[in-house]
Write a protein that holds these residues in place. Structure first.
Motif, PDB file in Angstrom:
ATOM      1  N   MET A   1     -38.017  10.409  -3.331  1.00  0.00           N
ATOM      2  CA  MET A   1     -39.442  10.996  -4.069  1.00  0.00           C
ATOM      3  C   MET A   1     -38.214  12.369  -5.154  1.00  0.00           C
ATOM      4  O   MET A   1     -39.633  12.712  -6.614  1.00  0.00           O
ATOM      5  CB  MET A   1     -39.592  12.396  -2.941  1.00  0.00           C
ATOM      6  N   ALA A   2     -37.205  12.720  -4.919  1.00  0.00           N
ATOM      7  CA  ALA A   2     -37.300  13.668  -6.367  1.00  0.00           C
ATOM      8  C   ALA A   2     -36.688  12.943  -7.528  1.00  0.00           C
ATOM      9  O   ALA A   2     -37.383  13.524  -8.707  1.00  0.00           O
ATOM     10  CB  ALA A   2     -35.695  14.287  -5.590  1.00  0.00           C
ATOM     11  N   ALA A   3     -36.619  11.704  -7.716  1.00  0.00           N
ATOM     12  CA  ALA A   3     -36.017  11.150  -8.757  1.00  0.00           C
ATOM     13  C   ALA A   3     -37.603  10.521  -9.103  1.00  0.00           C
ATOM     14  O   ALA A   3     -37.792  10.450 -10.814  1.00  0.00           O
ATOM     15  CB  ALA A   3     -35.397   9.740  -7.274  1.00  0.00           C
ATOM     16  N   PHE A   4     -38.043  10.245  -8.228  1.00  0.00           N
ATOM     17  CA  PHE A   4     -39.951  10.175  -8.910  1.00  0.00           C
ATOM     18  C   PHE A   4     -40.245  10.940  -9.649  1.00  0.00           C
ATOM     19  O   PHE A   4     -40.977  10.782 -11.126  1.00  0.00           O
ATOM     20  CB  PHE A   4     -40.520   9.843  -7.820  1.00  0.00           C
ATOM     21  N   VAL A   5     -40.684  11.902  -9.234  1.00  0.00           N
ATOM     22  CA  VAL A   5     -41.076  13.879  -9.909  1.00  0.00           C
ATOM     23  C   VAL A   5     -40.368  13.937 -10.677  1.00  0.00           C
ATOM     24  O   VAL A   5     -41.233  13.921 -11.758  1.00  0.00           O
ATOM     25  CB  VAL A   5     -41.224  14.632  -8.205  1.00  0.00           C
ATOM     26  N   ALA A   6     -38.912  13.831 -10.738  1.00  0.00           N
ATOM     27  CA  ALA A   6     -38.350  14.263 -12.089  1.00  0.00           C
ATOM     28  C   ALA A   6     -38.715  13.111 -13.486  1.00  0.00           C
ATOM     29  O   ALA A   6     -38.382  13.593 -14.540  1.00  0.00           O
ATOM     30  CB  ALA A   6     -36.536  14.197 -11.762  1.00  0.00           C
ATOM     31  N   ALA A   7     -38.447  11.528 -12.476  1.00  0.00           N
ATOM     32  CA  ALA A   7     -38.742  10.533 -14.277  1.00  0.00           C
ATOM     33  C   ALA A   7     -40.050  10.951 -14.727  1.00  0.00           C
ATOM     34  O   ALA A   7     -40.492  10.206 -15.646  1.00  0.00           O
ATOM     35  CB  ALA A   7     -38.918   9.570 -13.740  1.00  0.00           C
ATOM     36  N   MET A   8     -40.980  11.520 -13.559  1.00  0.00           N
ATOM     37  CA  MET A   8     -42.843  10.811 -14.186  1.00  0.00           C
ATOM     38  C   MET A   8     -43.113  12.769 -14.870  1.00  0.00           C
ATOM     39  O   MET A   8     -44.075  12.847 -15.357  1.00  0.00           O
ATOM     40  CB  MET A   8     -43.858  10.456 -13.267  1.00  0.00           C
ATOM     41  N   LEU A   9     -42.412  13.739 -14.662  1.00  0.00           N
ATOM     42  CA  LEU A   9     -43.293  15.238 -14.371  1.00  0.00           C
ATOM     43  C   LEU A   9     -43.170  15.000 -16.301  1.00  0.00           C
ATOM     44  O   LEU A   9     -43.647  15.682 -16.995  1.00  0.00           O
ATOM     45  CB  LEU A   9     -42.220  16.244 -14.057  1.00  0.00           C
ATOM     46  N   PRO A  10     -41.792  15.017 -16.201  1.00  0.00           N
ATOM     47  CA  PRO A  10     -41.906  15.201 -18.510  1.00  0.00           C
ATOM     48  C   PRO A  10     -43.300  14.092 -19.239  1.00  0.00           C
ATOM     49  O   PRO A  10     -43.587  15.004 -20.153  1.00  0.00           O
ATOM     50  CB  PRO A  10     -40.296  14.504 -18.784  1.00  0.00           C
ATOM     51  N   GLY A  11     -43.864  13.287 -18.481  1.00  0.00           N
ATOM     52  CA  GLY A  11     -44.407  12.402 -19.325  1.00  0.00           C
ATOM     53  C   GLY A  11     -45.740  13.683 -18.905  1.00  0.00           C
ATOM     54  O   GLY A  11     -47.353  12.984 -19.921  1.00  0.00           O
ATOM     55  N   MET A  12     -45.968  14.402 -18.054  1.00  0.00           N
ATOM     56  CA  MET A  12     -47.535  14.756 -17.656  1.00  0.00           C
ATOM     57  C   MET A  12     -47.666  15.544 -18.874  1.00  0.00           C
ATOM     58  O   MET A  12     -47.035  16.710 -18.855  1.00  0.00           O
ATOM     59  CB  MET A  12     -47.259  15.568 -16.787  1.00  0.00           C
ATOM     60  N   VAL A  13     -48.783  15.737 -19.050  1.00  0.00           N
ATOM     61  CA  VAL A  13     -49.342  17.364 -20.404  1.00  0.00           C
ATOM     62  C   VAL A  13     -50.305  18.368 -19.232  1.00  0.00           C
ATOM     63  O   VAL A  13     -50.492  19.731 -20.164  1.00  0.00           O
ATOM     64  CB  VAL A  13     -49.883  16.498 -21.134  1.00  0.00           C
ATOM     65  N   SER A  14     -51.160  17.984 -18.873  1.00  0.00           N
ATOM     66  CA  SER A  14     -51.813  18.504 -17.566  1.00  0.00           C
ATOM     67  C   SER A  14     -51.482  19.214 -16.722  1.00  0.00           C
ATOM     68  O   SER A  14     -50.989  18.302 -16.151  1.00  0.00           O
ATOM     69  CB  SER A  14     -52.851  18.199 -17.894  1.00  0.00           C
ATOM     70  N   ARG A  15     -52.185  20.473 -16.082  1.00  0.00           N
ATOM     71  CA  ARG A  15     -51.395  20.786 -15.026  1.00  0.00           C
ATOM     72  C   ARG A  15     -52.708  19.633 -13.473  1.00  0.00           C
ATOM     73  O   ARG A  15     -51.151  19.577 -12.939  1.00  0.00           O
ATOM     74  CB  ARG A  15     -52.301  22.222 -14.788  1.00  0.00           C
ATOM     75  N   ARG A  16     -53.463  19.455 -13.896  1.00  0.00           N
ATOM     76  CA  ARG A  16     -53.766  18.397 -12.712  1.00  0.00           C
ATOM     77  C   ARG A  16     -52.797  17.141 -12.763  1.00  0.00           C
ATOM     78  O   ARG A  16     -52.306  16.223 -11.852  1.00  0.00           O
ATOM     79  CB  ARG A  16     -55.399  17.815 -13.097  1.00  0.00           C
ATOM     80  N   GLN A  17     -52.581  16.223 -13.737  1.00  0.00           N
ATOM     81  CA  GLN A  17     -51.053  15.664 -13.456  1.00  0.00           C
ATOM     82  C   GLN A  17     -49.924  15.721 -13.012  1.00  0.00           C
ATOM     83  O   GLN A  17     -49.583  15.130 -12.324  1.00  0.00           O
ATOM     84  CB  GLN A  17     -51.039  15.451 -15.050  1.00  0.00           C
ATOM     85  N   LYS A  18     -49.629  16.980 -13.721  1.00  0.00           N
ATOM     86  CA  LYS A  18     -48.595  17.480 -12.682  1.00  0.00           C
ATOM     87  C   LYS A  18     -48.536  17.257 -11.382  1.00  0.00           C
ATOM     88  O   LYS A  18     -47.805  17.500 -10.539  1.00  0.00           O
ATOM     89  CB  LYS A  18     -48.181  18.476 -13.410  1.00  0.00           C
ATOM     90  N   ILE A  19     -49.842  18.241 -10.568  1.00  0.00           N
ATOM     91  CA  ILE A  19     -50.378  18.347  -9.100  1.00  0.00           C
ATOM     92  C   ILE A  19     -49.876  16.730  -9.211  1.00  0.00           C
ATOM     93  O   ILE A  19     -49.629  16.549  -7.370  1.00  0.00           O
ATOM     94  CB  ILE A  19     -51.510  19.161  -9.338  1.00  0.00           C
ATOM     95  N   PHE A  20     -50.818  15.840  -9.524  1.00  0.00           N
ATOM     96  CA  PHE A  20     -50.679  14.742  -8.487  1.00  0.00           C
ATOM     97  C   PHE A  20     -49.143  13.876  -8.537  1.00  0.00           C
ATOM     98  O   PHE A  20     -49.020  12.800  -7.774  1.00  0.00           O
ATOM     99  CB  PHE A  20     -52.177  13.492  -9.981  1.00  0.00           C
ATOM    100  N   ILE A  21     -48.582  14.170  -9.530  1.00  0.00           N
ATOM    101  CA  ILE A  21     -47.345  13.787 -10.032  1.00  0.00           C
ATOM    102  C   ILE A  21     -46.253  13.923  -8.351  1.00  0.00           C
ATOM    103  O   ILE A  21     -45.728  12.752  -7.988  1.00  0.00           O
ATOM    104  CB  ILE A  21     -46.202  13.758 -10.836  1.00  0.00           C
ATOM    105  N   PHE A  22     -46.747  15.775  -8.191  1.00  0.00           N
ATOM    106  CA  PHE A  22     -46.451  15.813  -7.125  1.00  0.00           C
ATOM    107  C   PHE A  22     -46.467  15.919  -5.566  1.00  0.00           C
ATOM    108  O   PHE A  22     -46.006  15.376  -4.663  1.00  0.00           O
ATOM    109  CB  PHE A  22     -46.174  17.574  -7.105  1.00  0.00           C
ATOM    110  N   LEU A  23     -48.497  15.264  -5.531  1.00  0.00           N
ATOM    111  CA  LEU A  23     -48.279  14.292  -4.345  1.00  0.00           C
ATOM    112  C   LEU A  23     -48.428  13.611  -4.216  1.00  0.00           C
ATOM    113  O   LEU A  23     -48.573  12.516  -3.437  1.00  0.00           O
ATOM    114  CB  LEU A  23     -50.104  15.496  -4.324  1.00  0.00           C
ATOM    115  N   ALA A  24     -48.729  12.146  -5.784  1.00  0.00           N
ATOM    116  CA  ALA A  24     -47.747  11.031  -5.152  1.00  0.00           C
ATOM    117  C   ALA A  24     -47.121  10.613  -3.857  1.00  0.00           C
ATOM    118  O   ALA A  24     -47.502   9.773  -2.899  1.00  0.00           O
ATOM    119  CB  ALA A  24     -47.509  10.547  -6.397  1.00  0.00           C
ATOM    120  N   PRO A  25     -46.075  11.086  -3.874  1.00  0.00           N
ATOM    121  CA  PRO A  25     -45.066  10.379  -3.014  1.00  0.00           C
ATOM    122  C   PRO A  25     -45.260  11.045  -1.591  1.00  0.00           C
ATOM    123  O   PRO A  25     -45.310  10.437  -0.693  1.00  0.00           O
ATOM    124  CB  PRO A  25     -43.620  11.323  -3.058  1.00  0.00           C
TER     125      PRO A  25
END
Length: 111
Positions: A1-25
């Motif tokens: 889960m940490a690898a997924f969040v760490a890889a995807m988080l730099p590409g997210m620009v809005s708060r909503r996208q960041k929340i989605f990335i944290f909830l996706a796993p």
């Protein structure tokens, strides 16, 4: 889960996208727990598949962070609008090659 969040988080620009990335796993894991309870399967039997999907998702953006960030910026500025270009061929190609490799390895591991 940490690898997924760490890889995807730099590409997210809005708060909503960041929340989605944290909830996706978390959401697929809850589905996995429900599936295991409903069919009386062992959760540990399906954990390799869950991990493989997350790792494949994380590795699919390696080297494509700039394209991911550009795409996500466009998505945040144009909510609900269909994208004509999409995320880009190299990124999608990397995902379509990575996912089957990791998924196959997880299935073989679980045998």
């Amino acid at each position: 889960m940490a690898a997924f969040v760490a890889a995807m988080l730099p590409g997210m620009v809005s708060r909503r996208q960041k929340i989605f990335i944290f909830l996706a796993p978390v959401v697929p894991f809850l589905v996995l727990l429900g599936f295991a309870a409903l069919y009386e399967e062992s959760v540990t039997k399906w954990l390799p598949v869950y991990g493989a999907v997350l790792l494949a998702g994380a590795l699919s953006v390696v080297g494509h962070w700039k394209a991911l960030r550009t795409f996500m910026t466009w998505r945040s500025e144009n909510p609900g609008k269909p994208d004509e270009e999409g995320p880009g061929t190299p990124w999608i190609l990397q995902l379509t090659l990575t996912l089957p490799v990791f998924f196959s390895a997880a299935i073989l591991y679980g045998r």
